[in-house]
Design a protein around this motif. Structure first.
Motif, short mmCIF file in Angstrom:
data_model
loop_
_atom_site.label_atom_id
_atom_site.label_comp_id
_atom_site.label_asym_id
_atom_site.label_seq_id
_atom_site.Cartn_x
_atom_site.Cartn_y
_atom_site.Cartn_z
N LEU A 184 -7.37 -0.79 -3.83
CA LEU A 184 -8.02 -0.76 -5.15
C LEU A 184 -8.35 0.67 -5.55
CD1 LEU A 184 -10.38 -3.90 -5.14
CD2 LEU A 184 -8.12 -3.61 -6.16
N MET A 185 -8.78 1.49 -4.55
CA MET A 185 -9.06 2.89 -4.84
C MET A 185 -7.80 3.59 -5.36
SD MET A 185 -12.06 3.70 -4.77
CE MET A 185 -11.83 5.47 -4.97
N LEU A 186 -6.68 3.29 -4.68
CA LEU A 186 -5.42 3.91 -5.11
C LEU A 186 -5.09 3.51 -6.55
CD1 LEU A 186 -3.25 3.49 -1.87
CD2 LEU A 186 -4.04 5.64 -2.90
N ILE A 187 -5.36 2.23 -6.85
CA ILE A 187 -5.07 1.77 -8.22
C ILE A 187 -6.00 2.47 -9.22
CG2 ILE A 187 -5.12 -0.23 -9.76
CD1 ILE A 187 -4.23 -1.92 -7.34
N VAL A 188 -7.27 2.63 -8.82
CA VAL A 188 -8.22 3.33 -9.69
C VAL A 188 -7.75 4.76 -9.95
CG1 VAL A 188 -10.56 4.27 -9.83
CG2 VAL A 188 -10.19 1.92 -9.08
N PHE B 100 -10.92 -6.15 4.37
CA PHE B 100 -11.54 -5.65 3.13
C PHE B 100 -11.40 -4.14 3.01
CE2 PHE B 100 -13.47 -9.83 3.56
CZ PHE B 100 -13.18 -10.33 2.31
N GLY B 101 -11.29 -3.48 4.16
CA GLY B 101 -11.05 -2.03 4.13
C GLY B 101 -9.72 -1.74 3.46
N LEU B 102 -8.68 -2.49 3.86
CA LEU B 102 -7.35 -2.27 3.27
C LEU B 102 -7.37 -2.57 1.77
CD1 LEU B 102 -4.98 -3.66 6.05
CD2 LEU B 102 -5.10 -1.31 5.18
N ILE B 103 -8.04 -3.69 1.44
CA ILE B 103 -8.12 -4.04 0.00
C ILE B 103 -8.84 -2.93 -0.77
CG2 ILE B 103 -9.17 -5.64 -1.65
CD1 ILE B 103 -8.56 -7.88 0.34
N ALA B 104 -9.92 -2.43 -0.18
CA ALA B 104 -10.68 -1.36 -0.85
C ALA B 104 -9.81 -0.12 -1.04
CB ALA B 104 -11.92 -1.03 -0.03
N VAL B 105 -9.04 0.23 0.00
CA VAL B 105 -8.16 1.40 -0.11
C VAL B 105 -7.15 1.20 -1.25
CG1 VAL B 105 -6.26 2.60 1.02
CG2 VAL B 105 -8.39 2.19 2.27
N ILE C 134 0.84 -1.21 0.00
CA ILE C 134 0.00 0.00 0.00
C ILE C 134 0.87 1.25 0.00
CG2 ILE C 134 -1.65 1.34 1.37
CD1 ILE C 134 -3.09 -1.22 2.00
N LEU C 135 1.98 1.17 0.72
CA LEU C 135 2.92 2.29 0.72
C LEU C 135 3.43 2.56 -0.71
CD1 LEU C 135 4.11 4.12 2.95
CD2 LEU C 135 6.20 2.75 2.78
N LEU C 136 3.76 1.47 -1.41
CA LEU C 136 4.23 1.61 -2.80
C LEU C 136 3.14 2.26 -3.67
CD1 LEU C 136 6.12 -1.76 -3.40
CD2 LEU C 136 7.11 0.53 -3.28
N LEU C 137 1.90 1.85 -3.42
CA LEU C 137 0.79 2.42 -4.19
C LEU C 137 0.64 3.91 -3.91
CD1 LEU C 137 -1.91 -0.39 -3.98
CD2 LEU C 137 -0.79 0.47 -6.04
N ILE C 138 1.06 4.35 -2.73
CA ILE C 138 1.02 5.77 -2.40
C ILE C 138 2.22 6.49 -3.04
CG2 ILE C 138 1.12 7.46 -0.51
CD1 ILE C 138 -0.40 5.32 1.18
N VAL C 139 3.39 5.81 -2.92
CA VAL C 139 4.62 6.41 -3.47
C VAL C 139 4.48 6.68 -4.97
CG1 VAL C 139 7.06 5.96 -3.99
CG2 VAL C 139 6.16 5.49 -1.72
N VAL C 140 3.73 5.78 -5.64
CA VAL C 140 3.64 5.90 -7.11
C VAL C 140 3.06 7.25 -7.53
CG1 VAL C 140 1.32 5.02 -7.64
CG2 VAL C 140 3.24 4.42 -9.10
N PHE C 141 2.31 7.89 -6.63
CA PHE C 141 1.72 9.19 -6.99
C PHE C 141 2.75 10.31 -7.04
CE2 PHE C 141 -2.07 6.88 -5.91
CZ PHE C 141 -2.94 7.31 -6.90
#
Lengths: 702, 373
Positions: free
Chosen positions: B153-157, B146-151, B85-92
């Motif tokens: 997926l939102m980041l990916i969206v 599921f909250g973490l997964i949703a977060v 999830i950190l990586l998904l944030i860093v990508v921004f």
């Protein structure tokens, strides 16, 4: 989801869904790869395969002395297949900066991904600048453009080509099949960026150059004839003029020109004609040649036989014939020399219409001369139901018939060739692209028109015309020639009568008198204020005879020997001053041609050229590298012929600069570099230099 | 559990994956020659050598994971979730490539965080669904999971990479579906999804043009978007036998980035229908062996893990290939094992390594499915 259990039925459903997905995908592949594979392959081929035309050269046209009259030079054309709008915009922006074409970007964007021409036939300078842009998607190929190094020289028979380098007139169209280049084809692959790849495994149709053609014309004769004709047309403010020169023994056409100062030779209606074989005129007295030839061949009269020519007017079958002045009782010889219409008409009665018609046909009137030029006219020689006396009288003096200049010239050449008509021809030989002769014209005797005896007598009579007849004014002391003058009222087509003040002046003749070598005719349309052939066209023929005779002597080295100077042999023969045209001047001193030219130069381009050539030749003779600037490549090469030094030519046209410069001994020279560029427009040079043929509409600047 | 018999790895799966990677390396070379030549000024083997290197690294990773007990990872699951999830944030913080931020540039290689999360999510889902710890779990456990997964997926969206998010969601739903999710939830989910889709596309016009293109392309791929049309054209031109390896034309810039997401267009053009069948067969083998490994897994965690990995590999391949012939709207997703790209290859191979590890601990006598209730 408390009791997370694995549901086997659900797993099975999932399993089959995924298998179904794969099957759907495979079905799709079957559809596009197998069922529609061929169609898709065609669409792909359209997208990424192309054919590139490999240019070939149209055959060159040479004169009989191997001077190039017409040839193709390679020009680079640039194009792109790019389809991406951004790429096209970039290409358009950069290229238009170089070419200056406005709206290029817009034009390119109209047809993305297709063949888009950027520059057609760029000059070497422009081509190198575009090449230097190094644009990925811009390709170039070589196209050929027709050049006429002598400008308008011989345009009447050479003709023209269109923008696609296909002949549209003159010999260019008549010999299209031989001259035409056969371009090759190479398949290439394009990529999505519009770049092109040549592939070695695709068949290539190799290009084949067109055949080279050698003509019978001699460009120096042509030049002399053109200069003299133009001079006369301008001097007598004539509407137009024509000249044809034929080599008597062989029938080879040496020079031919049509000149009309008011006519825009680029105008479409004028481009497609070779006037010397298409324009008809009523010949008038020059046609008396036919009647006299017939009478002499039939031996109807001795030369001293006389008839009564009245006092300048004579009623003939209810119609009036006119002479310029009253001749009274006049002999056959004098009737010819003084060109008496009345006497000719009366003498001819014994010949009768049928025979006159036969001789006219035998001389080639009323049928195309078959010189090889396109669309030759037959002329008008109508066989009447009954040959009336008046018909005979009329035709014997050249009325009621119409002829082309070529037909008249052939008739005079026939008489000069002792009565044997030779087939006139323009094309000497045709060589294929491996320089092997594929076709060579042979001299062909068409028919004997009159006996040798009659021809000789007629030649003598024609000599008399110049010595003491109507062409006295044209007489020259140094060149003996014979001929017949003609001054015919022009027919008025609107009233079906004749104009009272418009004439066709002509002079047909041959030279030298003793052993005729060249025969020909000069015609002026409506010369003013003097309209007599003896005064207007006669001197033109005389001057052509004089200059070409001198030219032959020069070529044979006669002048060179006497002058002790090799260089003079290279010069062509200059005009004499206006005064000397009437034969009043003494024979020029051949021994000092250079000085003589300097002294009497009339400023014509040929003379300026001659002086430059002589100066260069002098220098070469002295073993010093001359200054070639301003000369054509061919001229420079001819000067250095045999000097042993290698020559590299860059570009084409006139020599602009050279390396090394002038002043160095030729013996020390290894390679001479000639930097050439097409003429930039001086009138003198324009005619000689290789002209840029990209002008609008036509390939030729006139 | 330690007494479970050790078996050899599933050689059929191993061979199939090796073949796929080999085909990938060859296809990448063929497809990338011209673009490498253009981008790296004449160095036409640029992508080929890199892919060769990635393949070697991927094989090593596969063998490591094949040897590493898949259950060890379970202990680090929250750490892995946190990192991904950190990586998904860093990508921004990265600069945009093609209007999206999907890559983290590590200098020598680019990392796609969504790829990492793909496998982390499967681990997390398997961990959640495995019954071993279920009794001890606090009440908030599902919500956090599921909250973490949703977060994520939102980041990916938001990257934006809607396609990958949808595939991940689909895989997750599939896992839940197999795990016995109630029909009530399935119906509710499907209905809400359909509503959202209808409103977004037909009312708000989101990506409507693309959907329309897609609907047209299903009938005739030549009516589809530029990419689908070009891809289908060149695949079709390959015919049954193909044009021969290296002799295809699509890579001549008729389709952008052929060596990555559209590599199958190159394979199908040069290899023809024969190679299409071969590659599809290899993916079916992966699917079959994966399912078989799942079915014979020694425990539920192993089952869900193997099942999730198999589904995601198969689904990715199916979606990617379906896209090249216009059966699914265009989206950026690499073809597992074949497409050029280090992170995709490395992660897919690692996942196969995990599969192989599960296969080594298979339990032929007491299968998971058999013991279920």
């Amino acid at each position: 989801m408390k009791s997370a259990r694995v549901s086997v039925p659900r797993l099975a459903v999932l399993f089959f869904l995924i298998i179904a997905g794969w099957i759907a995908v495979l079905v799709r592949f079957v559809q596009i790869q197998i069922v529609e594979g061929a169609r898709y392959d065609n669409l792909v081929a359209e997208q990424c395969w192309g054919e590139l035309q490999l240019s070939a050269r149209r055959g060159a046209i040479y004169d009989c002395r191997n001077n190039v009259l017409a040839f193709d030079i390679p020009k680079e054309s640039f194009f792109t297949y790019a389809g991406d709008p951004a790429t096209l915009r970039e290409i358009g922006r950069v290229v238009s900066k170089v070419t200056g074409e406005k709206g290029l970007v817009k034009r390119l964007l109209e047809r993305p991904g297709q063949y888009n021409s950027l520059v057609k036939c760029a000059d070497p300078d422009l081509a190198s600048r575009i090449a230097a842009l190094d644009l990925d998607s811009v390709r170039s190929n070589v196209e050929y453009r027709r050049l006429y190094p002598f400008g308008t020289l011989g345009v009447d028979y050479l003709g023209q080509v269109n923008v696609d380098n296909i002949g549209v007139s003159g010999l260019e169209v008549a010999l299209n099949e031989d001259l035409n280049a056969h371009p090759g084809l190479a398949a290439f692959q394009r990529d999505g960026k519009g770049r092109v790849y040549r592939l070695s495994d695709r068949p290539v149709v190799h290009p084949a150059d067109g055949c080279d053609v050698t003509l019978t014309v001699d460009h120096e004769y042509q030049q002399i004839a053109e200069e003299e004709l133009r001079e006369a047309v301008n001097k007598w403010t004539a509407k137009a003029g024509m000249v044809v020169l034929i080599e008597v023994k062989s029938g080879r056409i040496l020079a031919a020109d049509y000149y009309c100062p008011s006519e825009d030779s680029n105008a479409v209606e004028n481009v497609f004609k070779s006037r010397l074989v298409t324009d008809l005129f009523e010949p008038g007295s020059t046609f008396k040649l036919v009647a006299f030839a017939g009478m002499l061949d039939q031996e109807l009269y001795p030369l001293h036989a006389t008839t009564y020519a009245g006092m300048g007017e004579f009623q003939f079958n209810g119609r009036t014939l006119h002479d310029d002045k009253p001749h009274g009782e006049i002999s056959l010889r004098r009737a010819f020399e003084l060109s008496s219409n009345i006497a000719t008409a009366r003498f001819s009665q014994k010949l009768a219409g049928k025979l006159l018609y036969k001789y006219a046909r035998d001389f080639g009137f009323g049928q195309p001369p078959e010189t090889g030029l396109p669309e030759e006219e037959r002329g008008r020689l109508v066989k009447p139901r009954n040959f009336t006396d008046f018909w005979t009288a009329q035709v014997s003096i050249g009325h009621g018939v119409s002829v082309t200049a070529m037909q008249m010239a052939v008739a005079f050449a026939t008489v000069a060739n002792d009565g044997m008509m030779m087939q006139p021809y323009l094309v000497e030989e045709i060589r294929n692209d491996s320089r092997r002769t594929t076709q060579r014209s042979i001299q062909h005797e068409v028919r004997r028109v009159i006996s040798v005896k009659a021809a000789r007598v007629l030649q003598d009579l024609m000599g008399g015309v110049v010595d003491s007849g109507t062409a006295k004014a044209a007489r020259l002391d140094d060149v003996s020639f014979g001929g017949k003058t003609g001054t015919a009222q022009k027919p008025n087509l609107s009233t079906s009568g004749y104009y009272q003040d418009r004439y066709m002046a002509s002079f047909g003749g041959f030279y030298p008198r003793e052993n005729p070598r060249v025969a020909g005719i000069v015609v002026l349309d409506d010369p003013q204020p003097v309209h007599y052939g003896g005064y207007t066209t006669g001197p033109v023929f005389a001057e052509i005879a004089r200059r070409t005779t001198l030219l032959e002597k020069t070529r044979n080295g006669w002048i060179a020997e006497s002058a002790g100077n090799r260089a003079t042999a290279l010069s062509s023969v200059p005009r004499q001053s206006a005064k000397s045209q009437h034969g009043l001047d003494s024979v020029p001193d051949f021994g000092n041609v250079a000085q003589w030219i300097d002294g009497k130069s009339t400023g014509k381009q040929s003379q300026i050229l001659e002086r430059r050539m002589i100066a260069c030749a002098d220098s070469v003779f002295a073993g010093i590298v001359p200054d070639f600037s301003g000369l054509s490549v061919r001229e420079a090469l001819s000067l250095l012929e045999g000097s042993g030094c290698r020559i590299r030519v860059i570009g084409n046209g006139l020599v602009e600069s050279q390396f090394p410069c002038t002043g160095i001994a030729i013996a020390d020279l290894d390679t001479l570099l000639l930097d050439c560029s097409p003429s930039k427009g001086g009138k003198d040079e324009a005619q000689r230099a290789t002209e840029d043929s990209t002008s609008k509409g036509s390939h030729r600047q006139r | 559990m330690n007494q479970q018999r050790r078996h050899g790895v599933d050689l059929v799966l191993y061979t199939a994956v090796l073949l796929l990677i080999t085909i990938g390396v060859v296809a990448v070379y063929s497809a990338s020659v011209f673009i490498a030549d253009l981008r790296y000024s004449g160095e036409h083997t640029h992508y080929f050598y890199r892919q060769l290197f990635f393949a070697a690294v991927a094989l090593v990773a596969m063998l490591i994971f094949a040897g590493l007990d898949y259950r060890i990872m379970r202990k680090m699951i929250w750490f892995a979730v946190g990192v991904s999830i950190l990586l998904l944030i860093v990508v921004f913080s990265m600069s945009k490539i093609n209007d999206a931020r999907r890559w983290i540039d590590l200098g020598f290689v680019s990392l796609q965080p969504s790829e990492v999360f793909k496998f982390v999510m499967i681990y997390l889902a398997a961990h959640f669904l495995a019954p071993d710890h279920q009794s001890n779990r606090p009440k908030w456990y599902p919500y956090v999971t599921f909250g973490l997964i949703a977060v994520a997926l939102m980041l990916i969206v938001l990257e934006p990479d809607l396609g990958t998010a949808l595939v991940l969601a689909a895989v997750l739903v599939t896992m839940l579906f197999v795990a016995g999710m109630s029909w009530k939830w399935i119906g509710l989910g499907a209905a809400s999804l359909a509503t959202v889709f209808y409103v977004a596309v037909f009312q708000l016009g989101y990506k409507q043009a693309r959907i329309m293109d897609f609907l047209a392309a299903i009938k005739d791929p030549l009516q589809g978007s530029f990419q689908v049309k070009q891809s289908a054209l060149y695949i079709g031109s390959g015919g049954f036998f193909g044009k021969g390896i290296g002799r295809g034309a699509v890579k001549l810039f008729f389709l952008p980035e052929v060596h990555t997401d559209f590599i199958f267009a190159n394979v199908a053009e040069e290899g023809g229908f024969i190679w299409v069948m071969l590659v599809v067969a290899l993916f079916l083998i992966v699917f079959w062996r994966g399912m078989r490994i799942a079915a014979t897994a020694p425990d539920r965690f192993g089952f869900y893990l193997a099942f999730g990995i198999t589904i995601i590999l198969t689904a990715s391949a199916l979606v990617n290939i379906a896209v090249t012939v216009g059966l699914i709207p265009t989206k950026g997703m690499p073809l597992p094992f074949v497409s050029y790209g280090g992170s995709s290859l490395l992660l897919c191979a690692s996942a196969v390594g995990v599969l192989l590890n599960v296969s080594r601990r298979r339990n032929n006598k007491g299968q998971v499915l058999g013991r279920l209730d």
